[in-house]
Scaffold this motif. Structure first.
Motif, PDB file in Angstrom:
ATOM      1  N   GLY A   1      -4.612   7.616  -3.447  1.00  0.00           N
ATOM      2  CA  GLY A   1      -6.025   7.274  -3.412  1.00  0.00           C
ATOM      3  C   GLY A   1      -6.320   5.828  -3.755  1.00  0.00           C
ATOM      4  O   GLY A   1      -7.477   5.399  -3.740  1.00  0.00           O
ATOM      5  N   PHE A   2      -5.296   5.046  -4.057  1.00  0.00           N
ATOM      6  CA  PHE A   2      -5.489   3.640  -4.416  1.00  0.00           C
ATOM      7  C   PHE A   2      -5.999   2.860  -3.210  1.00  0.00           C
ATOM      8  O   PHE A   2      -5.602   3.097  -2.071  1.00  0.00           O
TER       9      PHE A   2
ATOM     10  N   ALA B   1      10.266  -9.456   8.023  1.00  0.00           N
ATOM     11  CA  ALA B   1      11.543  -8.808   8.350  1.00  0.00           C
ATOM     12  C   ALA B   1      12.450  -8.741   7.126  1.00  0.00           C
ATOM     13  O   ALA B   1      13.177  -7.759   6.934  1.00  0.00           O
ATOM     14  N   LEU B   2      12.405  -9.789   6.288  1.00  0.00           N
ATOM     15  CA  LEU B   2      13.226  -9.770   5.076  1.00  0.00           C
ATOM     16  C   LEU B   2      12.750  -8.664   4.133  1.00  0.00           C
ATOM     17  O   LEU B   2      13.566  -7.969   3.510  1.00  0.00           O
ATOM     18  N   SER B   3      11.447  -8.496   4.052  1.00  0.00           N
ATOM     19  CA  SER B   3      10.882  -7.414   3.254  1.00  0.00           C
ATOM     20  C   SER B   3      11.310  -6.050   3.807  1.00  0.00           C
ATOM     21  O   SER B   3      11.647  -5.133   3.058  1.00  0.00           O
ATOM     22  N   TYR B   4      11.302  -5.935   5.141  1.00  0.00           N
ATOM     23  CA  TYR B   4      11.744  -4.695   5.805  1.00  0.00           C
ATOM     24  C   TYR B   4      13.196  -4.387   5.440  1.00  0.00           C
ATOM     25  O   TYR B   4      13.557  -3.249   5.120  1.00  0.00           O
ATOM     26  N   TRP B   5      14.058  -5.417   5.493  1.00  0.00           N
ATOM     27  CA  TRP B   5      15.472  -5.220   5.162  1.00  0.00           C
ATOM     28  C   TRP B   5      15.636  -4.776   3.710  1.00  0.00           C
ATOM     29  O   TRP B   5      16.444  -3.885   3.412  1.00  0.00           O
ATOM     30  N   MET B   6      14.884  -5.388   2.819  1.00  0.00           N
ATOM     31  CA  MET B   6      14.978  -5.023   1.400  1.00  0.00           C
ATOM     32  C   MET B   6      14.606  -3.558   1.183  1.00  0.00           C
ATOM     33  O   MET B   6      15.263  -2.841   0.418  1.00  0.00           O
ATOM     34  N   GLN B   7      13.566  -3.119   1.874  1.00  0.00           N
ATOM     35  CA  GLN B   7      13.167  -1.717   1.748  1.00  0.00           C
ATOM     36  C   GLN B   7      14.220  -0.797   2.369  1.00  0.00           C
ATOM     37  O   GLN B   7      14.543   0.260   1.813  1.00  0.00           O
ATOM     38  N   ASP B   8      14.735  -1.209   3.525  1.00  0.00           N
ATOM     39  CA  ASP B   8      15.719  -0.387   4.223  1.00  0.00           C
ATOM     40  C   ASP B   8      17.009  -0.230   3.423  1.00  0.00           C
ATOM     41  O   ASP B   8      17.675   0.806   3.478  1.00  0.00           O
ATOM     42  N   GLU B   9      17.353  -1.265   2.673  1.00  0.00           N
ATOM     43  CA  GLU B   9      18.567  -1.236   1.858  1.00  0.00           C
ATOM     44  C   GLU B   9      18.326  -0.677   0.457  1.00  0.00           C
ATOM     45  O   GLU B   9      19.215  -0.715  -0.392  1.00  0.00           O
ATOM     46  N   ASN B  10      17.098  -0.196   0.234  1.00  0.00           N
ATOM     47  CA  ASN B  10      16.732   0.393  -1.073  1.00  0.00           C
ATOM     48  C   ASN B  10      16.921  -0.599  -2.230  1.00  0.00           C
ATOM     49  O   ASN B  10      17.258  -0.208  -3.352  1.00  0.00           O
ATOM     50  N   ILE B  11      16.711  -1.841  -1.946  1.00  0.00           N
ATOM     51  CA  ILE B  11      16.898  -2.858  -2.985  1.00  0.00           C
ATOM     52  C   ILE B  11      15.914  -2.688  -4.142  1.00  0.00           C
ATOM     53  O   ILE B  11      16.317  -2.823  -5.313  1.00  0.00           O
TER      54      ILE B  11
ATOM     55  N   TYR C   1       0.818  -1.216   0.000  1.00  0.00           N
ATOM     56  CA  TYR C   1       0.000   0.000   0.000  1.00  0.00           C
ATOM     57  C   TYR C   1       0.856   1.271   0.000  1.00  0.00           C
ATOM     58  O   TYR C   1       0.605   2.203  -0.779  1.00  0.00           O
ATOM     59  N   THR C   2       1.872   1.310   0.843  1.00  0.00           N
ATOM     60  CA  THR C   2       2.719   2.508   0.937  1.00  0.00           C
ATOM     61  C   THR C   2       3.429   2.786  -0.386  1.00  0.00           C
ATOM     62  O   THR C   2       3.514   3.936  -0.841  1.00  0.00           O
ATOM     63  N   VAL C   3       3.930   1.712  -1.015  1.00  0.00           N
ATOM     64  CA  VAL C   3       4.636   1.874  -2.289  1.00  0.00           C
ATOM     65  C   VAL C   3       3.667   2.306  -3.388  1.00  0.00           C
ATOM     66  O   VAL C   3       3.942   3.217  -4.168  1.00  0.00           O
ATOM     67  N   ILE C   4       2.510   1.631  -3.439  1.00  0.00           N
ATOM     68  CA  ILE C   4       1.543   1.906  -4.509  1.00  0.00           C
ATOM     69  C   ILE C   4       1.067   3.347  -4.467  1.00  0.00           C
ATOM     70  O   ILE C   4       0.958   4.019  -5.496  1.00  0.00           O
ATOM     71  N   THR C   5       0.778   3.847  -3.267  1.00  0.00           N
ATOM     72  CA  THR C   5       0.235   5.206  -3.158  1.00  0.00           C
ATOM     73  C   THR C   5       1.271   6.277  -3.508  1.00  0.00           C
ATOM     74  O   THR C   5       0.904   7.429  -3.712  1.00  0.00           O
TER      75      THR C   5
ATOM     76  N   PRO D   1       7.528  -5.762  -4.398  1.00  0.00           N
ATOM     77  CA  PRO D   1       8.074  -4.388  -4.383  1.00  0.00           C
ATOM     78  C   PRO D   1       9.096  -4.142  -5.495  1.00  0.00           C
ATOM     79  O   PRO D   1       9.139  -3.046  -6.070  1.00  0.00           O
ATOM     80  N   LEU D   2       9.920  -5.161  -5.792  1.00  0.00           N
ATOM     81  CA  LEU D   2      10.896  -5.014  -6.873  1.00  0.00           C
ATOM     82  C   LEU D   2      10.186  -4.786  -8.198  1.00  0.00           C
ATOM     83  O   LEU D   2      10.570  -3.913  -8.992  1.00  0.00           O
ATOM     84  N   PHE D   3       9.156  -5.567  -8.445  1.00  0.00           N
ATOM     85  CA  PHE D   3       8.411  -5.476  -9.688  1.00  0.00           C
ATOM     86  C   PHE D   3       7.667  -4.145  -9.788  1.00  0.00           C
ATOM     87  O   PHE D   3       7.619  -3.517 -10.851  1.00  0.00           O
ATOM     88  N   LEU D   4       7.094  -3.700  -8.667  1.00  0.00           N
ATOM     89  CA  LEU D   4       6.305  -2.460  -8.669  1.00  0.00           C
ATOM     90  C   LEU D   4       7.148  -1.253  -9.061  1.00  0.00           C
ATOM     91  O   LEU D   4       6.748  -0.442  -9.907  1.00  0.00           O
TER      92      LEU D   4
END
Length: 620
Positions: A365-366, A485-495, A356-360, A539-542
């Motif tokens: 408004g999504f 947590a793995l998803s959190y790390w990926m976001q934190d590392e800007n992967i 949701y955070t990435v999409i918006t 998230p990578l695909f988005l």
């Protein structure tokens, strides 16, 4: 005795979850009584249910796994692999137990009050769950060698969790003068830094040896955070944050509702209705089978459940109508995941809520309704394509005559079942219910239907059916927790951004990008369960899709379609093995049978990929 207590507690939690949400709504909307911390009450009960469901899933040996490629190995090789797997599993579960127990004794975590209880009481079920799983691992170990391996795994789990152990000692005693323990923790972190790729490869290989996916993902996550300096407290905190989310909490309720209906007479009634409507013309029984499979996979969210629950019934009906047995079983296998594109698909809910955070960022408004609407036409095309191909394969000429009387009788017998999807769509899309409330309503309606109205089950049998459905949802929830947590790390590392930069550097054409991403996602869908893929890969695909100007809704539909087709993709698509088990035939024969259906689904995927209007034309 303990098994009965666990099952009864899980059933009680399902009832409590379902009733609480609707009671709170009635109190607030009709009696104008405000319930303090209403959302916190619901999500914490949902979290406790997730923990209990995860434990029961492990107890029943139904944790989601990749295909076990070692089954045909010689017995000696299999025993060696099982011993290694026992060691690794016990090690990782011990790490998870200590990392989560540290948050229990941490005075700064989970300090909020919920229903006069500290939030920590609810979170305590998480380490308790891992402790119980450790006992089960040791208890279920086969032979002396595996028991020794499990015990060794627990010991090494403690030795590699010195960051957690020192935290526990410090929080309990206030003593921070622990140089030996700090040295061990630093040594483990440094060791991970130098050997992490080796260990990740080993864990991936163990995934193909039957080690549950949530254990593999958790092990990889633990290694990554150890390499980063031992910030393992993020793992249980992110798991709690993800599971204590109302959108995520709706997923098991929809799954349970679908499972309960499938175990009752609803499947037979739907089949009779659609047979009377369509059975009089060529391929009419095919239409009935595809519609029934679509309906039930929409609710369960796991296509394999639909194949297991209804596969044998539908195969008998199709063959009884003159359809070739192998073709019938291939059709059923191929349609097991079509329902993931229709509301209230838990895959779509998961995709929309987790991103949701990435999409918006790209489309303010999504909401999930937008994605539901965007998936309607692609879902209809996919279902229609399966019907058309199924009709082509139907050579039966002995068909019943069209009968208004039979249609009317079948329709009257099926009205309560037909009302459920209608009520879900109306109450949700009009805003009368939010997502969790409509999921609660679905469970109450399904249970009332099979118990009070249809009398399919008595009280004891209804409770058993609900208990049997818990491992289905538990497998999903533990995957979500492990991947959080793995998803959190990926976001934190800007992967995601780095992957997007890499792709856009070498791929300049949008159509080439879409083709390559389809190939990649099919492999992901083949190797990974849909919920892990949504959390880790979407998230990578988005980000990459947005960089090429691909609409958010189209990207979401493409993603879900790829993963649903991945269930059928050889050599290790999950539904291939579930079908092999259900219909008692070799996997090779299953693959040969589904190939025509798989090819058609891939053609539909390309159509949806390169014609955006199919996903965007219904959206304002």
């Amino acid at each position: 005795m303990l098994k009965k207590i666990e099952d009864a507690f899980a059933v009680a939690l399902v009832a409590l979850l379902s009733v609480t949400a609707l009671v709170i709504k009635i109190m607030q909307d009709n009696l104008h009584l405000q319930v303090m911390d209403a959302d916190a009450i619901i999500v914490n009960i949902a979290f406790v249910f997730a923990c209990v469901a995860g434990l029961i899933t492990w107890r029943e040996n139904r944790a989601l796994c990749l295909a076990n490629v070692t089954e045909k190995f010689p017995d000696r090789a299999k025993n060696v692999i099982k011993t290694i797997a026992s060691f690794a599993t016990a090690l990782i579960i011990t790490q998870l137990f200590l990392a989560s127990f540290m948050q229990i004794v941490n005075p700064d975590q989970f300090t909020r009050k919920v229903m006069l209880f500290g939030e920590k009481i609810f979170f305590a079920f998480y380490p308790l769950c891992f402790f119980m799983i450790l006992l089960l691992i040791f208890q279920n170990a086969q032979g002396k060698t595996q028991k020794i391996a499990s015990a060794a795994g627990i010991l090494f789990g403690v030795l590699t969790s010195m960051s957690a152990v020192t935290g526990i000692i410090w929080y309990l005693t206030g003593n921070s003068d622990l140089p030996a323990l700090y040295a061990m923790a630093d040594g483990w972190n440094a060791f991970c830094d130098k050997t992490i790729l080796l260990w990740i490869v080993a864990l991936v290989l163990l995934a193909f040896a039957g080690v549950p996916l949530f254990v593999v993902i958790s092990g990889i996550t633990y290694l990554i955070f150890s390499k980063a300096g031992g910030y393992i407290d993020v793992i249980p905190i992110e798991a709690y944050s993800k599971l204590a989310d109302k959108s995520i909490a709706a997923i098991p309720l929809f799954t349970i509702a679908g499972y309960v209906l499938a175990q009752g007479s609803a499947g037979r009634r739907f089949v009779e209705l659609f047979r009377s409507l369509f059975g009089w013309f060529r391929g009419g029984t095919v239409v009935a089978a595809v519609l029934v499979l679509t309906f039930f996979s929409t609710f369960t969210g796991v296509s394999g459940v639909t194949i297991l629950a209804l596969g044998s019934l539908l195969a008998v009906i199709l063959t009884g109508s003159g359809y070739d047995k192998d073709r019938a079983e291939s059709l059923i296998t191929s349609c097991g995941a079509v329902g993931l594109l229709f509301p209230p698909s838990v895959a779509i809910i998961m995709y929309a809520s987790s991103n949701y955070t990435v999409i918006t960022q790209f489309e303010p408004g999504f909401d999930v309704i937008t994605l539901f609407v965007g998936a309607l036409i692609p879902g209809a095309i996919m279902a229609l394509s399966m019907i058309v191909l199924g009709i082509i394969f139907d050579n039966n000429k002995d068909r019943p005559k069209f009968s208004i009387t039979k249609i009317a009788k079948a329709f009257a017998d099926c009205i309560p079942e037909l009302l459920l999807p209608v009520l879900i769509c109306v109450t949700y899309f009009t805003g009368f219910f939010n997502l969790f409330q409509v999921a609660s309503f679905a469970v109450i309606y399904a249970v009332a239907l099979v118990f009070l109205f249809r009398r399919d089950f008595n009280v004891k049998e209804t409770a058993r059916v609900v208990a049997d459905s818990v491992p289905v949802s538990g497998g999903i929830l533990f995957i979500i927790a492990a991947a959080a947590a793995l998803s959190y790390w990926m976001q934190d590392e800007n992967i995601p951004e780095n992957v997007t930069l890499f792709i856009t550097t070498y791929v300049k054409n949008k159509f080439v990008f879409l083709f390559l991403m389809n190939l990649a996602l099919l492999v992901v869908g083949c190797l990974m369960d849909i919920y892990s893929a949504i959390l880790l890969v979407s998230p990578l695909f988005l980000y990459s899709a947005a960089s090429f100007g691909i609409p958010v809704v189209q990207a979401g539909v493409i993603f879900i379609m790829n993963l649903s087709i991945g269930f059928l993709t050889p050599p290790v698509g999950m539904d291939l093995f579930i079908s092999s088990y259900t219909f008692k035939k070799p996997v090779g024969k299953v693959i040969k049978g589904v190939l025509p259906f798989l090819i058609v689904q891939l053609v539909v995927l390309l159509l949806i990929t390169y014609v955006p209007a199919f996903t965007t034309c219904l959206i304002k």
